[in-house]
Design an enzyme around this catalytic site. Structure first.
Site, mmCIF file in Angstrom:
data_model
loop_
_atom_site.group_PDB
_atom_site.id
_atom_site.type_symbol
_atom_site.label_atom_id
_atom_site.label_comp_id
_atom_site.label_asym_id
_atom_site.label_seq_id
_atom_site.Cartn_x
_atom_site.Cartn_y
_atom_site.Cartn_z
ATOM 1 N N THR A 37 0.816 -1.215 0.000
ATOM 2 C CA THR A 37 0.000 0.000 0.000
ATOM 3 C C THR A 37 0.850 1.265 0.000
ATOM 4 O O THR A 37 0.363 2.330 -0.371
ATOM 5 C CB THR A 37 -0.926 0.028 1.227
ATOM 6 O OG1 THR A 37 -0.145 -0.273 2.396
ATOM 7 C CG2 THR A 37 -2.038 -0.996 1.102
ATOM 8 N N GLY A 137 16.919 -11.120 3.797
ATOM 9 C CA GLY A 137 16.000 -11.829 2.920
ATOM 10 C C GLY A 137 14.753 -12.358 3.590
ATOM 11 O O GLY A 137 14.011 -13.129 2.991
ATOM 12 N N ALA A 138 14.492 -11.932 4.818
ATOM 13 C CA ALA A 138 13.331 -12.437 5.550
ATOM 14 C C ALA A 138 12.164 -11.463 5.525
ATOM 15 O O ALA A 138 11.191 -11.643 6.248
ATOM 16 C CB ALA A 138 13.723 -12.736 7.002
ATOM 17 N N GLY A 139 12.249 -10.409 4.719
ATOM 18 C CA GLY A 139 11.177 -9.429 4.673
ATOM 19 C C GLY A 139 11.152 -8.524 5.880
ATOM 20 O O GLY A 139 10.122 -7.928 6.189
ATOM 21 N N LEU A 140 12.271 -8.395 6.576
ATOM 22 C CA LEU A 140 12.354 -7.562 7.777
ATOM 23 C C LEU A 140 13.147 -6.286 7.529
ATOM 24 O O LEU A 140 13.587 -5.616 8.452
ATOM 25 C CB LEU A 140 12.969 -8.359 8.935
ATOM 26 C CG LEU A 140 12.169 -9.599 9.330
ATOM 27 C CD1 LEU A 140 12.899 -10.389 10.411
ATOM 28 C CD2 LEU A 140 10.773 -9.217 9.820
ATOM 29 N N SER A 143 17.568 -3.699 4.481
ATOM 30 C CA SER A 143 18.068 -2.578 3.670
ATOM 31 C C SER A 143 17.771 -1.244 4.332
ATOM 32 O O SER A 143 18.640 -0.362 4.393
ATOM 33 C CB SER A 143 17.457 -2.626 2.275
ATOM 34 O OG SER A 143 16.048 -2.634 2.329
ATOM 35 N N ASP A 187 9.325 1.301 4.917
ATOM 36 C CA ASP A 187 10.412 0.657 5.642
ATOM 37 C C ASP A 187 11.291 1.683 6.330
ATOM 38 O O ASP A 187 11.680 1.514 7.489
ATOM 39 C CB ASP A 187 11.255 -0.188 4.685
ATOM 40 C CG ASP A 187 10.486 -1.359 4.100
ATOM 41 O OD1 ASP A 187 9.354 -1.620 4.567
ATOM 42 O OD2 ASP A 187 11.008 -1.998 3.178
ATOM 43 N N TYR A 239 8.070 -7.834 -7.897
ATOM 44 C CA TYR A 239 7.741 -6.608 -7.169
ATOM 45 C C TYR A 239 7.466 -5.473 -8.143
ATOM 46 O O TYR A 239 6.460 -4.768 -8.051
ATOM 47 C CB TYR A 239 8.892 -6.248 -6.221
ATOM 48 C CG TYR A 239 8.577 -5.153 -5.236
ATOM 49 C CD1 TYR A 239 8.242 -5.461 -3.923
ATOM 50 C CD2 TYR A 239 8.627 -3.814 -5.595
ATOM 51 C CE1 TYR A 239 7.957 -4.463 -3.002
ATOM 52 C CE2 TYR A 239 8.335 -2.812 -4.687
ATOM 53 C CZ TYR A 239 8.001 -3.146 -3.388
ATOM 54 O OH TYR A 239 7.713 -2.153 -2.488
#
Length: 397
Positions: A37, A137-140, A143, A187, A239
């Site tokens: 979103t 790479g865990a979506g946390l 970066s 993020d 993505y």
């Protein structure tokens, strides 16, 4: 000093032969609800976690910015005056051409984006050593943690007088342009501006934020992260395709962004959009409403009332946005079967992690049930750990 902060400090000393002037850190984040979103100018509800990235920094007198990390101990160095030429072209060009390793494009891109905001003559060269305990790479959002720690450190060393929101914008610019990942600002805002025991309710159009009390501690609930170990990359593939579908949907519906489409508009949207584009749009529109409903529910009822919203979010990502993978679906189903309040995949999708809100006294049972489900499906053992809503950017030393 935190052990990972000490690793960064030691790495700096190996690089330079001296101690760092300071060590800054920023956390990863978990997203409670509100997926994809953000770049549609909608609503999100993430929270910073205790896993952090540390940047040990010090000035140098030759106009060079040099970075090294535990990801790659080979230093990468660029003259500050060359940053604009390196990152000012096509998005991600420096990474795609091999001029800069992807990991180094994050801190170097932050330096470029920070200096691009205005005139900062005579800023000194900088050495930056990075260490992190944010799972990659865990979506946390490992970066954004790099970006936040780097931005805060450079703000101090270069006297940039940045606000926290400035730092978040700089991080987003670095990720979009220097790295070439077409992400929104969720993020960075969550990582840099997070508060203890709260989520950050972010309006991605106005960039207004509100801290929302989660109440997990009082209700004896934990957030279990189930890292599927299925790796993903935001700078490639699905993505970008999902973002393009959202932009197509907005153009076809004649609105600036999908933020401007309501649940009541979906019937009309279905009549003018192709099936795939409609389903992408439907996810964003319903997800925005779920974020608003989650904020209201947390304030009115507390965290035990949000389970159905979390599950509906996962179903929408699985069926309409099509960004889940079988391992994520298995994680969510197993956690719910074990009695979780709610569960959903989190992050950009195509791998990464799921989260589950779990009673503290059922944590071990839930982990075991998830592990058993993965074994039965012949998937690799997931990495399971809890996260605690934590503080944003900090000066650690």
């Amino acid at each position: 000093m935190n052990p990972t902060a000490q690793v960064a400090s030691n790495l700096f000393s190996e690089l330079t032969g001296s101690s760092p002037e300071s060590v800054w850190s920023a956390p990863g984040r978990a997203n409670l609800i509100g997926e994809h979103t953000d770049y549609n100018e909608g609503f999100v509800l993430p929270f910073a976690i205790e896993h952090r990235t540390y940047a040990a920094v010090g000035r140098r007198d030759d106009g060079i910015i040099r970075v090294v990390s535990t990801f790659d101990r080979t230093p990468v160095e660029v003259a500050i005056v060359e940053l604009s030429a390196l990152f000012g072209g096509a998005a991600g060009e420096a990474v795609q051409s091999g001029s800069v390793p992807e990991w180094a494009a994050y801190p170097l891109g932050v330096a470029w984006a920070a200096l691009a905001r205005g005139s900062y003559p005579g800023v000194p060269g900088v050495d930056i050593a990075i260490a992190s305990d944010v799972p990659i790479g865990a979506g946390l959002s490992s970066s954004a943690a790099i970006e936040g720690a780097t931005a805060a450190a450079l703000d101090e060393l270069w006297g940039l007088d940045l606000t926290l929101l400035d730092m978040a914008k700089i991080g987003r610019t670095a990720e979009n342009q220097a790295v070439g990942a077409p992400t929104g600002i969720m993020d960075q805002v969550s990582s840099i501006m997070g508060e203890y025991d709260s989520a950050t309710f972010l309006d991605c159009r106005s960039l207004e934020t509100q801290a929302v009390d989660l109440g997990f501690a009082n209700e004896h609930l934990s957030v279990l992260v189930i890292d599927t170990r299925v790796k993903h990359s935001h700078s490639t593939g699905g993505y970008g395709e999902r973002r393009a579908s959202c932009e197509l949907g907005a153009r076809t519906l004649g609105v600036p962004a999908l933020r401007d489409v309501t649940v009541g508009d979906l019937e009309r949207a279905k009549s003018v959009l192709d099936d795939v584009t409609f389903r992408r749009v439907a996810h964003i529109v319903t997800e925005n409403q779920r974020v608003l409903d989650t904020v209201d529910t947390l304030r009115a009822e507390g965290p035990r009332g949000i389970g159905g919203l979390l599950v509906a979010s996962h179903v929408s990502m699985r069926d309409d946005f099509e960004i889940s993978v079988p391992e994520l679906d298995t994680a969510v189903s197993a956690a719910l079967d074990a009695g979780a309040i709610g569960a959903r995949m989190t992050g950009g999708g195509f791998g990464g992690a799921a989260i589950a809100v779990v009673e503290n006294d059922r944590l071990d049972e839930t982990k075991q049930q998830v592990s058993s489900a993965f074994a039965a499906a012949d998937y690799a053992e997931p990495n399971q750990f809890t996260v605690t809503p934590s503080h944003g950017v900090l000066r650690d030393a």
